[in-house]
Design a protein around this motif. Sequence first.
Motif, PDB file in Angstrom:
ATOM      1  N   ARG A   7       1.773 -10.507  30.219  1.00 10.84           N
ATOM      2  CA  ARG A   7       0.500 -10.643  29.539  1.00 10.84           C
ATOM      3  C   ARG A   7      -0.472 -11.356  30.457  1.00 10.84           C
ATOM      4  NH1 ARG A   7       1.663 -13.592  24.430  1.00 10.84           N
ATOM      5  NH2 ARG A   7       3.367 -14.432  25.596  1.00 10.84           N
ATOM      6  N   GLN A   8      -1.684 -10.949  30.427  1.00 18.21           N
ATOM      7  CA  GLN A   8      -2.664 -11.502  31.354  1.00 18.21           C
ATOM      8  C   GLN A   8      -3.719 -12.305  30.623  1.00 18.21           C
ATOM      9  OE1 GLN A   8      -2.984 -10.938  34.804  1.00 18.21           O
ATOM     10  NE2 GLN A   8      -0.956 -10.044  34.776  1.00 18.21           N
ATOM     11  N   LEU A   9      -4.093 -13.403  31.224  1.00 16.33           N
ATOM     12  CA  LEU A   9      -5.234 -14.158  30.720  1.00 16.33           C
ATOM     13  C   LEU A   9      -6.390 -13.906  31.657  1.00 16.33           C
ATOM     14  CD1 LEU A   9      -4.045 -17.736  29.866  1.00 16.33           C
ATOM     15  CD2 LEU A   9      -4.937 -16.025  28.326  1.00 16.33           C
ATOM     16  N   PRO A  10      -7.591 -13.801  31.115  1.00 14.46           N
ATOM     17  CA  PRO A  10      -8.717 -13.667  32.028  1.00 14.46           C
ATOM     18  C   PRO A  10      -8.869 -14.954  32.816  1.00 14.46           C
ATOM     19  CG  PRO A  10      -9.468 -14.018  29.776  1.00 14.46           C
ATOM     20  CD  PRO A  10      -7.982 -13.859  29.732  1.00 14.46           C
ATOM     21  N   GLY A  11      -9.038 -14.837  34.093  1.00 18.88           N
ATOM     22  CA  GLY A  11      -9.202 -16.039  34.896  1.00 18.88           C
ATOM     23  C   GLY A  11     -10.217 -15.787  35.976  1.00 18.88           C
ATOM     24  N   PRO A  12     -10.774 -16.834  36.537  1.00 18.52           N
ATOM     25  CA  PRO A  12     -11.812 -16.641  37.528  1.00 18.52           C
ATOM     26  C   PRO A  12     -11.255 -16.136  38.846  1.00 18.52           C
ATOM     27  CG  PRO A  12     -11.295 -18.967  37.302  1.00 18.52           C
ATOM     28  CD  PRO A  12     -10.512 -18.243  36.256  1.00 18.52           C
ATOM     29  N   THR A  13      -9.973 -16.263  39.032  1.00 18.53           N
ATOM     30  CA  THR A  13      -9.464 -15.973  40.358  1.00 18.53           C
ATOM     31  C   THR A  13      -8.220 -15.103  40.303  1.00 18.53           C
ATOM     32  OG1 THR A  13      -8.520 -18.166  40.138  1.00 18.53           O
ATOM     33  CG2 THR A  13     -10.451 -17.945  41.523  1.00 18.53           C
ATOM     34  N   GLY A  14      -7.084 -15.725  40.422  1.00 22.83           N
ATOM     35  CA  GLY A  14      -5.871 -14.950  40.584  1.00 22.83           C
ATOM     36  C   GLY A  14      -5.232 -14.470  39.303  1.00 22.83           C
ATOM     37  N   GLY A  15      -5.644 -14.943  38.176  1.00 21.07           N
ATOM     38  CA  GLY A  15      -5.032 -14.521  36.927  1.00 21.07           C
ATOM     39  C   GLY A  15      -3.710 -15.207  36.694  1.00 21.07           C
ATOM     40  N   LEU A  16      -3.044 -14.789  35.653  1.00 26.32           N
ATOM     41  CA  LEU A  16      -1.820 -15.457  35.247  1.00 26.32           C
ATOM     42  C   LEU A  16      -0.690 -14.443  35.239  1.00 26.32           C
ATOM     43  CD1 LEU A  16      -1.357 -17.941  32.421  1.00 26.32           C
ATOM     44  CD2 LEU A  16      -0.138 -15.802  32.281  1.00 26.32           C
ATOM     45  N   ARG A  17       0.413 -14.845  35.816  1.00 25.38           N
ATOM     46  CA  ARG A  17       1.565 -13.964  35.808  1.00 25.38           C
ATOM     47  C   ARG A  17       2.588 -14.533  34.848  1.00 25.38           C
ATOM     48  NH1 ARG A  17      -0.003 -14.755  40.972  1.00 25.38           N
ATOM     49  NH2 ARG A  17       1.445 -16.442  41.187  1.00 25.38           N
ATOM     50  N   SER A  18       3.046 -13.706  33.958  1.00 24.29           N
ATOM     51  CA  SER A  18       3.932 -14.186  32.909  1.00 24.29           C
ATOM     52  C   SER A  18       5.241 -13.421  32.949  1.00 24.29           C
ATOM     53  CB  SER A  18       3.237 -13.985  31.566  1.00 24.29           C
ATOM     54  OG  SER A  18       4.069 -14.404  30.527  1.00 24.29           O
ATOM     55  N   HIS A  19       6.288 -14.076  32.541  1.00 22.81           N
ATOM     56  CA  HIS A  19       7.590 -13.449  32.579  1.00 22.81           C
ATOM     57  C   HIS A  19       8.394 -13.995  31.414  1.00 22.81           C
ATOM     58  CE1 HIS A  19      11.159 -11.899  34.868  1.00 22.81           C
ATOM     59  NE2 HIS A  19      11.734 -12.656  33.962  1.00 22.81           N
ATOM     60  N   VAL A  20       9.054 -13.127  30.715  1.00 22.56           N
ATOM     61  CA  VAL A  20       9.841 -13.564  29.573  1.00 22.56           C
ATOM     62  C   VAL A  20      11.305 -13.333  29.890  1.00 22.56           C
ATOM     63  CG1 VAL A  20      10.271 -13.200  27.128  1.00 22.56           C
ATOM     64  CG2 VAL A  20       7.983 -12.892  28.032  1.00 22.56           C
ATOM     65  N   SER A  21      12.125 -14.350  29.738  1.00 22.67           N
ATOM     66  CA  SER A  21      13.516 -14.175  30.125  1.00 22.67           C
ATOM     67  C   SER A  21      14.500 -14.497  29.022  1.00 22.67           C
ATOM     68  CB  SER A  21      13.817 -15.074  31.328  1.00 22.67           C
ATOM     69  OG  SER A  21      13.622 -16.419  30.964  1.00 22.67           O
ATOM     70  N   ALA A  22      14.058 -15.010  27.925  1.00 18.92           N
ATOM     71  CA  ALA A  22      15.000 -15.342  26.863  1.00 18.92           C
ATOM     72  C   ALA A  22      14.245 -15.400  25.560  1.00 18.92           C
ATOM     73  CB  ALA A  22      15.670 -16.678  27.151  1.00 18.92           C
ATOM     74  N   SER A  23      14.971 -15.355  24.482  1.00 22.14           N
ATOM     75  CA  SER A  23      14.298 -15.257  23.201  1.00 22.14           C
ATOM     76  C   SER A  23      13.956 -16.623  22.606  1.00 22.14           C
ATOM     77  CB  SER A  23      15.171 -14.480  22.231  1.00 22.14           C
ATOM     78  OG  SER A  23      16.407 -15.134  22.099  1.00 22.14           O
ATOM     79  N   ARG A  24      14.638 -17.684  23.010  1.00 20.88           N
ATOM     80  CA  ARG A  24      14.369 -18.989  22.412  1.00 20.88           C
ATOM     81  C   ARG A  24      14.327 -20.015  23.540  1.00 20.88           C
ATOM     82  NH1 ARG A  24      12.627 -22.771  21.075  1.00 20.88           N
ATOM     83  NH2 ARG A  24      13.202 -24.323  19.543  1.00 20.88           N
ATOM     84  N   GLN A  25      13.143 -20.522  23.861  1.00 23.40           N
ATOM     85  CA  GLN A  25      13.030 -21.388  25.008  1.00 23.40           C
ATOM     86  C   GLN A  25      11.689 -22.086  25.009  1.00 23.40           C
ATOM     87  OE1 GLN A  25      11.490 -18.373  24.615  1.00 23.40           O
ATOM     88  NE2 GLN A  25      12.980 -17.309  25.839  1.00 23.40           N
ATOM     89  N   SER A  26      11.532 -23.008  25.962  1.00 21.94           N
ATOM     90  CA  SER A  26      10.242 -23.676  26.101  1.00 21.94           C
ATOM     91  C   SER A  26       9.351 -22.839  27.004  1.00 21.94           C
ATOM     92  CB  SER A  26      10.445 -25.053  26.722  1.00 21.94           C
ATOM     93  OG  SER A  26      11.235 -25.846  25.880  1.00 21.94           O
ATOM     94  N   ARG A  27       8.059 -22.944  26.760  1.00 28.06           N
ATOM     95  CA  ARG A  27       7.113 -22.227  27.613  1.00 28.06           C
ATOM     96  C   ARG A  27       6.528 -23.223  28.610  1.00 28.06           C
ATOM     97  NH1 ARG A  27       4.907 -17.255  26.316  1.00 28.06           N
ATOM     98  NH2 ARG A  27       3.425 -16.579  27.893  1.00 28.06           N
ATOM     99  N   ILE A  28       6.643 -22.901  29.872  1.00 26.05           N
ATOM    100  CA  ILE A  28       6.257 -23.830  30.941  1.00 26.05           C
ATOM    101  C   ILE A  28       5.223 -23.166  31.847  1.00 26.05           C
ATOM    102  CG2 ILE A  28       7.108 -25.122  32.947  1.00 26.05           C
ATOM    103  CD1 ILE A  28       9.807 -25.360  31.502  1.00 26.05           C
ATOM    104  N   VAL A  30       3.526 -23.234  35.505  1.00 24.07           N
ATOM    105  CA  VAL A  30       3.653 -23.715  36.886  1.00 24.07           C
ATOM    106  C   VAL A  30       2.329 -23.452  37.593  1.00 24.07           C
ATOM    107  CG1 VAL A  30       4.821 -23.381  39.103  1.00 24.07           C
ATOM    108  CG2 VAL A  30       6.151 -23.348  36.984  1.00 24.07           C
ATOM    109  N   VAL A  31       1.718 -24.517  38.091  1.00 25.67           N
ATOM    110  CA  VAL A  31       0.435 -24.396  38.805  1.00 25.67           C
ATOM    111  C   VAL A  31       0.698 -24.739  40.267  1.00 25.67           C
ATOM    112  CG1 VAL A  31      -1.998 -25.045  38.829  1.00 25.67           C
ATOM    113  CG2 VAL A  31      -0.682 -25.235  36.699  1.00 25.67           C
ATOM    114  N   GLU A  32       0.852 -23.732  41.071  1.00 27.96           N
ATOM    115  CA  GLU A  32       1.281 -23.937  42.470  1.00 27.96           C
ATOM    116  C   GLU A  32       0.744 -22.784  43.302  1.00 27.96           C
ATOM    117  OE1 GLU A  32       2.277 -24.759  45.711  1.00 27.96           O
ATOM    118  OE2 GLU A  32       3.610 -26.124  44.628  1.00 27.96           O
ATOM    119  N   ASP A  53       4.982 -19.229  33.034  1.00 26.78           N
ATOM    120  CA  ASP A  53       3.738 -18.636  33.518  1.00 26.78           C
ATOM    121  C   ASP A  53       3.414 -19.301  34.848  1.00 26.78           C
ATOM    122  OD1 ASP A  53       3.474 -17.150  31.188  1.00 26.78           O
ATOM    123  OD2 ASP A  53       2.312 -18.698  30.185  1.00 26.78           O
ATOM    124  N   VAL A  54       2.946 -18.511  35.806  1.00 27.38           N
ATOM    125  CA  VAL A  54       2.604 -19.053  37.124  1.00 27.38           C
ATOM    126  C   VAL A  54       1.148 -18.766  37.430  1.00 27.38           C
ATOM    127  CG1 VAL A  54       3.098 -18.982  39.598  1.00 27.38           C
ATOM    128  CG2 VAL A  54       4.963 -18.701  37.964  1.00 27.38           C
TER     129      VAL A  54
END
Lengths: 253, 103
Positions: A7-28, A30-32, A53-54
């Motif tokens: 899923r993408q968020l509108p962003g001024p630059t590189g956008g957001l890359r998202s990845h889902v790997s499990a059904s029950r977990q914390s959402r973290i 990473v800004v790097e 999300d990175v």
Amino acid sequence: MEHVAGRQLPGPTGGLRSHVSASRQSRILVVEDDRDVAGLLARELRAGGHVVDVVEFAGDALSAARATDYALMIIDLGLPDGDGLDLVRDMRRRAIESPVLVLTARRKVEDRVVGLAIGADDYMAKPFALPEVRARVAALLRRPSRIRESQPSVGNIVVDCDALEAVVDGVSLPLARKQFQLLELLVRRKNHMTPKRMIEEALYGYDDDVCTNSIEAHVSRLRRVLSLARAQAVIETRRGIGYRLVGLDSAAE
Amino acid sequence: VGGRVPPGPEEIAALDPEGHFIRRLQADHLAIMRLLETGAVVKAGPIVHRLAGAAGTFGFEEVGTIALTLDEAVASGALLPVEGLVRLAGALERAVGAARKSG
């Protein structure tokens, strides 16, 4: 390193890359900006069952944090479009309260002290070892989240998050679980627009089937209940964006 | 019925940051050698900064330590010292060689 877009968020630059790997977990988040370091962190966190999300840019991080209630944010200090410390300061000023783990190659004590003073919750120096990342993330996720009001309110609406009950003038509202969750979210974000995406994330897990109009249906039902109870607040709609709960005094202004 | 799209197989595919980083070390080594030859050492600043932040994390401690020292010198207003950059180039060459040996 190939990040794969989710899923993408509108962003001024590189956008957001998202990845889902499990059904029950914390959402973290990473800004790097170093893609290899980000990839290493993301892979490690996903292996631990978290949704990650990175983003590379401070501007994208702020957009992501405003749209999503992250359980944790890992923020590098040296970002291409700004300093990570400024980003943390800006987030705290906007009442974004997710725990922050600051990541930096800076070795000066002053940098660490300033980072913690402006609202970061922990600090990890580069180079780091993955077991240390795991331990610090686990420790931060174990902490009770920043003190949250247990009975947020708007007008004469009070949401008792311990009793899982919402009342208007002391009278309990007949709400299904998802409508209660929706009301709690809107009350906590009173007077602020709540994006539809944020509502979906609060009400549904990734494995849930979500009807295209389910949020609208919950909002409609909640409006009816609030109206019948003579609540002193209304849910405003901004088409294509989301919803906002405002007290009648504010709405009249 | 809509809803959010579940992750596809490509999203679940393993990432390879270590492999990518080693390829980056090779490129950085060549770039620094070129800058030393041309005397444009100031342009090595961004490379040094990136290495300072990442090399140690990927296990290249010598590269990381030298890069961090150089990066901190630059951050405090000094120019990149040529001899420091030569040391970094040597460390990069050794790191790339070691990575090649280990396959």
